[in-house]
Design an enzyme around this catalytic site. Structure first.
Site, short mmCIF file in Angstrom:
data_model
loop_
_atom_site.label_atom_id
_atom_site.label_comp_id
_atom_site.label_asym_id
_atom_site.label_seq_id
_atom_site.Cartn_x
_atom_site.Cartn_y
_atom_site.Cartn_z
N LEU A 81 5.75 15.56 3.67
CA LEU A 81 6.71 16.66 3.55
C LEU A 81 6.93 17.35 4.89
O LEU A 81 7.65 18.35 4.96
CB LEU A 81 6.23 17.68 2.53
CG LEU A 81 6.25 17.24 1.06
CD1 LEU A 81 5.69 18.34 0.17
CD2 LEU A 81 7.67 16.88 0.63
N LEU A 91 0.83 -1.20 0.00
CA LEU A 91 0.00 0.00 0.00
C LEU A 91 0.86 1.25 0.00
O LEU A 91 1.78 1.38 0.82
CB LEU A 91 -0.91 0.00 1.24
CG LEU A 91 -1.73 1.27 1.50
CD1 LEU A 91 -2.79 1.47 0.42
CD2 LEU A 91 -2.38 1.23 2.88
N LEU A 92 0.56 2.18 -0.89
CA LEU A 92 1.20 3.50 -0.89
C LEU A 92 0.28 4.47 -0.18
O LEU A 92 -0.89 4.62 -0.55
CB LEU A 92 1.44 3.96 -2.33
CG LEU A 92 1.86 5.43 -2.51
CD1 LEU A 92 3.18 5.72 -1.82
CD2 LEU A 92 1.92 5.79 -4.00
N ASP A 93 0.80 5.15 0.84
CA ASP A 93 0.05 6.15 1.60
C ASP A 93 0.65 7.52 1.28
O ASP A 93 1.73 7.88 1.78
CB ASP A 93 0.15 5.84 3.10
CG ASP A 93 -0.72 6.75 3.96
OD1 ASP A 93 -1.31 7.69 3.42
OD2 ASP A 93 -0.79 6.51 5.18
N VAL A 94 -0.04 8.29 0.43
CA VAL A 94 0.45 9.59 -0.02
C VAL A 94 -0.02 10.66 0.96
O VAL A 94 -1.21 10.92 1.08
CB VAL A 94 -0.06 9.91 -1.44
CG1 VAL A 94 0.53 11.24 -1.92
CG2 VAL A 94 0.28 8.78 -2.40
N GLY A 95 0.93 11.29 1.65
CA GLY A 95 0.57 12.24 2.70
C GLY A 95 0.18 11.49 3.96
O GLY A 95 -0.94 11.61 4.45
N CYS A 97 -14.46 26.14 10.04
CA CYS A 97 -14.60 25.06 9.06
C CYS A 97 -15.76 24.13 9.43
O CYS A 97 -16.45 23.61 8.54
CB CYS A 97 -13.30 24.28 8.94
SG CYS A 97 -12.06 25.09 7.93
N GLU A 112 8.26 17.18 11.25
CA GLU A 112 7.71 16.92 12.58
C GLU A 112 6.79 15.70 12.54
O GLU A 112 6.82 14.85 13.43
CB GLU A 112 6.93 18.15 13.07
CG GLU A 112 7.80 19.34 13.41
CD GLU A 112 8.54 19.16 14.72
OE1 GLU A 112 7.98 18.55 15.64
OE2 GLU A 112 9.70 19.62 14.81
N GLN A 113 5.96 15.61 11.53
CA GLN A 113 5.09 14.46 11.40
C GLN A 113 5.89 13.18 11.25
O GLN A 113 5.60 12.15 11.89
CB GLN A 113 4.16 14.62 10.19
CG GLN A 113 3.01 15.58 10.39
CD GLN A 113 2.05 15.56 9.22
OE1 GLN A 113 2.44 15.28 8.08
NE2 GLN A 113 0.79 15.86 9.48
#
Length: 394
Positions: free
Chosen positions: A190, A163-167, A358, A193-194
């Protein structure tokens, strides 16, 4: 007293009190539930044309204070703006430059604020995206676990798949997919810190052999179809309208034939992607998500289709995101003292308005949230999806 206020304010019937810097007060209607405390006289002329952008900016920089629950503040200030400002349906959609350096700086501005700050109001896995409420009464922790499960079931994940997890954020979905569905995960972000905290949590759960998380731009992903499935949650809002085609092409190149791509993200109200009226979109662009651009569902499905991905399922979770943001806002408001020790005062003011605002925007349909499932068909047009959605809910 009346001479000190714009005439436009004098005939409104709103549950709002204005308190000026000299102590004078003026009620705009009976039983005020919100007070705007004007600390800087230069704000007064702006009150005759109170866009959500100018009101928000004045609060962020300390030219005015807001008294009352933050939820009620947002509601009443929107009513004030609506009474005096026309919705700007003619504003042009934003088109920003989105190169790697610009995008990295924008992500760092938002996500590298403070891991501890985000932990105050996010769920235990720090899922910074829309939860999934099966009844509406779930806790935020339960709703985020249910969201992870919902995504994994839609992707029909099987043990041993890649599985590719983008972000990938703080890695909550990656860990859930590896732990509960037995897949291998390659995740990218990117945010330094994350990434640091996400890797620490992967190690703490002993999932190092299944999960690889890297600091990587989506434009640098391998294009050899090595991934069985792709998931992108709360990321394509940062891509930009001009780069949507490249983003979709990159996802197409990363997944194998027969593989699935799930894009979960915020979508615009207007088909051309222009921001909502009366300055709300401009405030988010300036203070919360620099260079963020929301495409409409139609725009996103068109781009996915153009690169060869077949859209097979679409689900709106707009009200789910309104409920998620209500949880986040309430948790932040309950922890303001602690938050004030973690981030600068201006940042805290921004996030208070952002979360509550929001929630209000999603509840009223100014923006939406869509999960878009697509498949990369085999050369003969076939794919491996079941005939119905029954397996998702079984």
């Amino acid at each position: 007293m009346l001479a000190q206020l714009p005439p436009a304010l004098q005939n409104l019937q709103l549950p709002l009190r204005l308190r000026l810097w000299d102590g004078h007060e003026f009620n705009l209607g009976p039983e005020p539930s919100v007070t705007i405390v004007v600390k800087d006289p230069t704000v007064v002329p702006q009150l005759s044309h109170p866009t959500l952008d100018t009101l928000g900016e004045a609060f962020v920089v300390g030219k005015l204070e807001l008294e009352g629950s933050i939820t009620e503040v947002i509601r009443v200030c929107d009513e004030l703006s609506h009474a005096l400002v026309d919705d700007d349906e003619g504003s042009r959609p934003v088109r920003s430059i989105h190169d790697k350096a610009t995008d990295a700086a924008a992500i760092s501005y938002h996500y590298d604020l403070s891991n501890a700050f985000y932990q105050l109001w996010l769920d235990q896995d720090m899922a910074y995206s829309c939860g999934y409420f099966e009844t509406g009464s779930e806790s935020i922790d339960q709703a985020q676990q249910d969201k992870f499960r919902h995504l994994c079931r839609k992707l029909r994940l099987q043990p041993g798949e890649y599985l590719l997890d983008v972000g990938c954020g703080w890695g909550g979905l990656a860990r859930y997919a590896a732990r509960e569905f037995g897949v291998k995960v390659f995740g990218i972000t990117l945010s330094k810190e994350q990434l640091q905290l996400a890797r620490e949590r992967v190690e703490a759960e002993g999932l190092q052999d299944q999960i690889d998380l890297q600091l990587l731009d989506y434009r640098d992903l391998p294009q050899d179809g090595r991934f069985d499935k792709v998931v992108s949650v709360g990321m394509f809002e940062h891509v930009g309208h001009a780069n949507l085609a490249q983003y979709c092409k990159t996802l197409f190149g990363a997944v194998r034939e027969g593989g699935l791509v799930m894009n979960h993200g915020i979508t615009a109200k207007h088909t051309d992607g222009r921001p909502v009226g009366r300055g709300a979109g401009e405030f988010i662009e300036r203070y919360v998500f620099p260079n963020g651009e929301l495409p409409h569902l139609a725009m996103m499905t068109a781009e996915l289709s153009e690169v060869g991905l077949e859209v097979v399922d679409v689900e709106s979770l707009r009200l789910h995101y309104a409920r998620t943001l209500d949880h986040w806002s309430e948790r932040l408001e309950d922890n303001l003292d602690a938050a004030s020790r973690m981030v600068p005062e201006q940042a805290l003011r921004i996030w208070r308005l952002y979360l509550a605002g929001c929630a209000y925007a999603f509840a009223r349909g100014w923006i939406n949230l869509h999960q878009i499932l697509a498949v990369k068909p085999h050369a003969d047009g076939s794919h491996e999806l079941p005939w119905t959605r029954e397996d998702i809910y079984r």
